[in-house]
Design an enzyme around this catalytic site. Structure first.
Site, PDB file in Angstrom:
ATOM      1  CE1 TYR A  49       6.643   5.018   1.667  1.00 12.85           C
ATOM      2  CE2 TYR A  49       7.417   7.238   2.163  1.00 12.85           C
ATOM      3  CZ  TYR A  49       6.638   6.383   1.407  1.00 12.85           C
ATOM      4  OH  TYR A  49       5.869   6.890   0.390  1.00 12.85           O
ATOM      5  CE  LYS A  74       2.717   9.140   1.442  1.00 14.93           C
ATOM      6  NZ  LYS A  74       4.140   9.240   1.871  1.00 14.93           N
ATOM      7  CG  HIS A 107       0.750   4.473   2.114  1.00  8.84           C
ATOM      8  ND1 HIS A 107       1.930   4.315   2.785  1.00  8.84           N
ATOM      9  CD2 HIS A 107       1.092   4.674   0.821  1.00  8.84           C
ATOM     10  CE1 HIS A 107       2.941   4.422   1.932  1.00  8.84           C
ATOM     11  NE2 HIS A 107       2.461   4.632   0.743  1.00  8.84           N
TER      12      HIS A 107
END
Length: 239
Positions: A49, A74, A107
């Site tokens: 992210y 993650k 992830h």
């Protein structure tokens, strides 16, 4: 808000706050700070992210004691493998400004996930992570992990919402004592969930919003949820 107890005894809030697609770092920091001020204690981010530093700044500035928080991040695909996973973990920890993680997830089920898991098992045993788990693993891949690794994943974070209810998958997870966690509980705003006539009728009947109805439905199924919003009134409205 209640907690769920993971398979290693660690307690995790059933309602958390997600930061997926919060690409504006100042907005991300402000949103996480808003969530913490409102009362959220679980924050979910990821290396992919690219906003771990913003999350870390919000945590630091919130003044909330670390022991009251449950922080998840993650491991991304390119960091898979024993050595790479260890380095990626330390990078995430530094960006977040933390001494330990509450939950660390693989992830995606790609690349050297077994090497990654060995590294994560070691970090868990060293006390640097309170629980380890996976994300986006289908039952067959997850069963491989259960059968051929020392530590059973504590969590599987998978897409779950009214249009993808994961009924059979949830049964499998419960049978194997892996906590079901939903990403995209509200369909990421792409499925017109807020315009669904049935959900609108249920919401009107109970004087609630569609978001509250959907999140309550998932929580009543004992599924951990991590809704996301950058609007303070909507963040507050989901509690």
């Amino acid at each position: 808000m209640k907690n769920v107890t993971l398979n290693n005894g660690v307690e995790m809030p059933i309602l958390g706050f997600g930061v997926y697609q919060m690409n504006d770092l100042k907005e991300c920091e402000r949103s996480v700070l808003d969530a913490l001020e409102i009362g959220y204690r679980s924050i979910d981010t990821a290396a992919a992210y690219h906003n771990e530093e913003a999350v870390g700044k919000a945590i630091k500035n919130s003044g909330v004691p670390r022991e009251e928080l449950f922080i998840t991040t993650k491991l991304w695909i390119q960091d898979a493998g024993y050595e790479k996973a260890k380095k990626a973990f330390e990078t995430s920890l530094k960006k977040l400004g933390l001494d330990y993680l509450d939950l660390y997830l693989i992830h995606q089920p790609f690349n050297d996930v077994y090497g990654s898991w060995r590294a994560m098992e070691e970090l868990y045993k060293e006390g640097k992570i309170r629980a380890i788990g996976v994300s986006n693993f289908r039952p067959d891949r997850l069963m491989d992990f259960i059968l051929y690794n020392e530590i059973v994943p504590a969590v599987n974070q998978i897409e779950t919402h009214p249009y993808f209810q994961q009924i059979d998958n949830q049964k499998f997870l419960k049978e194997n004592k892996v906590q079901h966690e939903s990403w995209s509980p509200l369909g990421m705003g792409k499925l017109n969930v807020f315009e669904d006539k049935l959900l609108l009728a249920i919401a009107a009947k109970h004087n609630k919003s569609v978001a509250q109805v959907v999140l309550r439905w998932l929580i009543q199924r004992d599924i951990v949820v991590i809704p996301k919003s950058v609007h303070k009134n909507r963040i507050e409205g989901k509690l």
